[in-house]
Structure formats: C-alpha cells, structure tokens
Motif scaffolding. Sequence first.
Motif, short mmCIF file in Angstrom:
data_model
loop_
_atom_site.label_atom_id
_atom_site.label_comp_id
_atom_site.label_asym_id
_atom_site.label_seq_id
_atom_site.Cartn_x
_atom_site.Cartn_y
_atom_site.Cartn_z
N CYS A 99 0.89 -1.19 -0.10
CA CYS A 99 -0.08 0.09 0.08
C CYS A 99 0.83 1.39 0.08
CB CYS A 99 -0.70 -0.02 1.13
SG CYS A 99 -0.20 0.00 2.96
N SER A 100 0.20 2.49 -0.11
CA SER A 100 1.01 3.61 -0.32
C SER A 100 1.37 3.93 1.36
CB SER A 100 0.09 4.84 -0.95
OG SER A 100 -0.96 4.95 -0.09
N ARG A 101 2.07 5.33 1.16
CA ARG A 101 2.61 5.58 2.66
C ARG A 101 1.29 6.19 3.44
NH1 ARG A 101 3.18 11.11 2.68
NH2 ARG A 101 3.19 12.02 0.29
N LEU A 102 0.46 6.86 2.49
CA LEU A 102 -0.61 7.37 3.28
C LEU A 102 -1.55 6.27 3.96
CD1 LEU A 102 -1.27 10.23 0.73
CD2 LEU A 102 -0.06 10.33 2.87
N THR A 103 -1.96 5.23 3.06
CA THR A 103 -2.74 4.30 3.51
C THR A 103 -2.14 3.35 4.64
OG1 THR A 103 -3.60 4.20 1.37
CG2 THR A 103 -4.11 2.26 2.54
N PHE A 104 -0.81 3.41 4.36
CA PHE A 104 -0.13 2.58 5.75
C PHE A 104 -0.26 3.36 7.14
CE2 PHE A 104 3.80 2.31 7.78
CZ PHE A 104 3.84 1.04 8.54
N ARG A 105 -0.18 4.70 6.82
CA ARG A 105 -0.16 5.37 7.88
C ARG A 105 -1.60 5.35 8.59
NH1 ARG A 105 2.91 10.35 9.83
NH2 ARG A 105 1.36 11.21 11.19
N GLU A 106 -2.50 5.46 7.75
CA GLU A 106 -3.91 5.36 8.42
C GLU A 106 -4.29 3.93 9.02
OE1 GLU A 106 -6.72 6.06 5.46
OE2 GLU A 106 -6.14 8.13 4.95
N GLY A 107 -3.69 2.86 8.41
CA GLY A 107 -3.88 1.73 8.96
C GLY A 107 -3.05 1.42 10.04
N ALA A 108 -1.92 1.90 10.35
CA ALA A 108 -1.10 1.75 11.30
C ALA A 108 -1.60 2.53 12.65
CB ALA A 108 0.26 2.35 11.17
N LEU A 109 -2.09 3.69 12.62
CA LEU A 109 -2.81 4.59 13.47
C LEU A 109 -4.17 3.78 14.23
CD1 LEU A 109 -2.37 8.04 12.33
CD2 LEU A 109 -1.41 7.00 14.30
#
Length: 89
Positions: free
Chosen positions: A67-77
């Motif tokens: 996934c992209s970095r933006l989607t990764f960040r949302e999923g991680a949070l």
Amino acid sequence: MAKTAWIGTQQAKAATVKKYAAIRAELKAKARLRWLAKLPRDASPIRLVNRCSMSGRRRGYLRKFGCSRLTFREGALNGLIPGVTKASW
C-alpha cells in the motif's frame, strides 16, 4: 480506489511484458540492441508500476505492505496492520 482505466492499463502492460519476455531475454543475451529497440515500449518490465491495493496511488508505495505511505499510516494508526505499532509520530 483506483480508476478502472488505470487498472486496465496496468493489466494490459503486464500482459505485454509477459508476451515479450522470452523474446527480450533472447535479444539481450545476444546483445541485439537495435532489434530490442524495435519491440513495443510497454514490453519492458520497468514500465510496470506498483499501485496501492486500497487507494490506487502509485507514489510512496511500500512493497512490504502493498500500500501507499498514506494508507499505511492510516492503517497503522487505527491498528489495522498486524505487527505495526505506533511509535512517536
């Protein structure tokens, strides 16, 4: 989500790469660069683009997570990605 035109273009490029893979390998082994240049541009595997599986974004793609970095960040949070915990962001 990615536009269907992007998805279709990516699938067409992947099919072209697969179609010309053996020919490209043979021409590269024989160092026939002029003949290699006559193949279609999309026959080169370098033209394939990785895209985020959720948003379709092609920039900032993380191969390990798909996934992209933006989607990764949302999923991680939100705790949606197993094994990834929030540090000091």
